[in-house]
Design an enzyme around this catalytic site. Structure first.
Site, PDB file in Angstrom:
ATOM      1  N   GLY A 125       0.832  -1.216   0.000  1.00 18.59           N
ATOM      2  CA  GLY A 125       0.000   0.000   0.000  1.00 18.59           C
ATOM      3  C   GLY A 125       0.860   1.258   0.000  1.00 18.59           C
ATOM      4  O   GLY A 125       1.872   1.335   0.695  1.00 18.59           O
ATOM      5  N   ASP A 170       2.240  -1.480  12.249  1.00 17.32           N
ATOM      6  CA  ASP A 170       2.197  -2.851  12.802  1.00 17.32           C
ATOM      7  C   ASP A 170       3.481  -3.646  12.572  1.00 17.32           C
ATOM      8  O   ASP A 170       3.480  -4.873  12.689  1.00 17.32           O
ATOM      9  CB  ASP A 170       0.988  -3.610  12.230  1.00 17.32           C
ATOM     10  CG  ASP A 170       1.053  -3.767  10.710  1.00 17.32           C
ATOM     11  OD1 ASP A 170       0.141  -4.407  10.151  1.00 17.32           O
ATOM     12  OD2 ASP A 170       2.008  -3.238  10.109  1.00 17.32           O
ATOM     13  N   ASP A 182      -0.303   1.466   9.312  1.00 16.38           N
ATOM     14  CA  ASP A 182      -0.817   0.597  10.383  1.00 16.38           C
ATOM     15  C   ASP A 182       0.117   0.557  11.592  1.00 16.38           C
ATOM     16  O   ASP A 182      -0.269   0.052  12.650  1.00 16.38           O
ATOM     17  CB  ASP A 182      -1.004  -0.821   9.844  1.00 16.38           C
ATOM     18  CG  ASP A 182      -1.862  -0.865   8.584  1.00 16.38           C
ATOM     19  OD1 ASP A 182      -1.742  -1.849   7.814  1.00 16.38           O
ATOM     20  OD2 ASP A 182      -2.625   0.092   8.354  1.00 16.38           O
TER      21      ASP A 182
HETATM   22  O1  F6P Z   1      -1.698  -1.778   5.120  1.00 13.50           O
HETATM   23  C1  F6P Z   1      -2.141  -0.548   4.780  1.00 13.50           C
HETATM   24  C2  F6P Z   1      -3.621  -0.526   4.464  1.00 13.50           C
HETATM   25  O2  F6P Z   1      -3.999   0.760   4.196  1.00 13.50           O
HETATM   26  C3  F6P Z   1      -4.495  -1.136   5.559  1.00 13.50           C
HETATM   27  O3  F6P Z   1      -4.705  -0.264   6.636  1.00 13.50           O
HETATM   28  C4  F6P Z   1      -5.753  -1.455   4.789  1.00 13.50           C
HETATM   29  O4  F6P Z   1      -6.473  -2.512   5.372  1.00 13.50           O
HETATM   30  C5  F6P Z   1      -5.207  -1.903   3.440  1.00 13.50           C
HETATM   31  O5  F6P Z   1      -3.910  -1.363   3.324  1.00 13.50           O
HETATM   32  C6  F6P Z   1      -6.036  -1.476   2.270  1.00 13.50           C
HETATM   33  O6  F6P Z   1      -5.488  -2.086   1.150  1.00 13.50           O
HETATM   34  P1  F6P Z   1      -5.856  -1.618  -0.355  1.00 13.50           P
HETATM   35  O7  F6P Z   1      -5.193  -0.331  -0.603  1.00 13.50           O
HETATM   36  O8  F6P Z   1      -5.322  -2.728  -1.200  1.00 13.50           O
HETATM   37  O9  F6P Z   1      -7.356  -1.492  -0.405  1.00 13.50           O
END
Ligand code: F6P
Length: 369
Positions: free
Chosen positions: A13, A150, A148
């Site tokens: 992301g 994390d 996140d």
């Molecule tokens: O890991 C970053 C994040 O933004 C998460 O918080 C979220 O669940 C996910 O990526 C969303 O992913 P995408 O951009 O593929 O919809």
């Protein structure tokens, strides 16, 4: 002067802070004064669209790059730190995806293009790939990014601070309409299975209730707190809910079934679910707002520009020391590094016993005990 070729990519992301890190990877690698000191002249190649760029190159024609490789220099990246997202692009492609394994192509393309080291800017999924490539002999250095927060072994990951600022800006905006209509607003934040974004965002914006994935909630307790608030004269409430939160005995709510090539679920919808449950349980008008990708957009905050700079510089320090298989990180307020093996397959989650008020579903109310 010895020459060496570095590739840099952003994977997973996107978020704010990636471009400042890219800028300082390039500026530090190609700084003439540092070049003299190191006795090494670096060439820096930007790889487009994360691992997809290294998969898409044709290993049979190493003299071609089909637009997946961008030679970088200090002039090109001069203004990059002012912009959100990533100038190189990114993708959620994993070369180790069992359904479409192509890590051998990545390794082949790195070797055939004479790439001596790869600087990888990414979150848990992208850095896990870097760790596996390191095990196969590829020289990698990681830079931690994710809104996140994390990732273990680091107190900071790029994009988190800017995302927090988005939460407070949007909640400040919502307060006027919530107050005008005496409504409850349930604001859903991102964060996957970690509650850092919801917890710190909720503390910063003064949310009345914060629900996090690490501590399942009781809707009866939520409604009790809401009614208690109204009895004490509150006109409206702001409730922050992490996308990974779930009720006691319940499961996460997903936008769509299945997982991405990193094995991640598409979380989303808990905010609307909680708003409906509150309206049913209290009779008070409730609305929900999903902040979604607003938290990943926009120009990087001052903190993300600074941390991007420091992580970018530190990454090239490790490359120049040939100290590979490491991730730069922030520990006890200092920029340092840790082995990628130390973060592989692990997550940094909120410890509710330390950071959370399990009775009032909010940030802790005592700190120095
Ligand atoms: O890991 C970053 C994040 O933004 C998460 O918080 C979220 O669940 C996910 O990526 C969303 O992913 P995408 O951009 O593929 O919809």
């Amino acid at each position: 002067m010895k020459k060496s070729r570095i590739a840099v990519l952003t994977g997973g992301g996107d978020c704010a802070g990636l471009n400042p890190a890219l800028k300082w990877v390039v500026k530090t690698a190609m700084d003439e004064r540092l070049e003299e000191e190191r006795g090494i002249r670096y060439e820096v190649l930007g790889i487009r669209d994360g691992w997809k760029g290294l998969v898409s190159l044709d290993p049979m024609h190493p003299d071609t790059d089909q637009g997946w490789i961008v030679p970088l220099n200090s002039d090109i990246v001069r203004t990059w730190d002012r912009y959100g997202g990533t100038m190189l692009g990114t993708s959620r492609l994993s070369p180790y995806d069992p359904k479409n394994s192509c890590s051998d192509i990545v390794i082949e393309n790195i070797k055939t293009r004479g790439i001596d080291a790869v600087v990888v800017i990414g979150g848990d999924g992208t850095l896990a790939i870097a760790t596996r490539l390191a095990r196969e002999g590829i020289n990698v250095v990681g830079i931690p990014k994710t809104i996140d927060l994390d990732l273990p072994e680091t107190e900071y990951t790029l994009g988190y601070d800017t995302a927090l600022n988005v939460i407070i800006e949007e909640v400040d905006r919502l307060r006027t309409t919530a107050g005008s209509h005496k409504r409850i607003f349930v604001v859903e934040t991102m964060g996957r299975t970690a509650g850092w974004l919801a917890l710190r965002g909720g503390e910063a914006c003064g949310a009345y209730i914060i629900l996090i994935p690490e501590h399942d909630y009781s809707i009866e307790r939520v409604n009790e707190l809401v009614l208690e608030g109204r009895r004490s004269g509150a006109r409206y409430e702001i409730i922050i809910v992490a996308e990974g939160a779930k009720p006691i005995g319940g499961t996460e709510i997903v936008k769509k079934k299945g997982v991405d090539s990193f094995g991640h679920k598409a979380l989303g919808g808990i905010g609307q679910f909680v708003a409906e449950e509150i309206e049913k349980g209290t009779g008070l008008e409730s609305r929900s707002v999903i902040l979604s990708h607003l938290q990943r957009g926009g120009a990087p905050s001052a903190y993300d520009r600074r941390m991007g700079r420091y992580f970018g510089i530190a990454a090239i320090d490790l490359v120049s020391k040939e100290d590979f298989g490491k991730m730069v990180c922030l520990q006890e307020g200092e920029i340092t590094c840790t082995s990628l093996e130390n973060i592989y397959g692990k997550l940094n989650l909120v410890n509710p016993d330390i950071h959370y008020d399990k009775d009032r579903y909010n940030g802790r109310r005592t700190i120095i005990n």
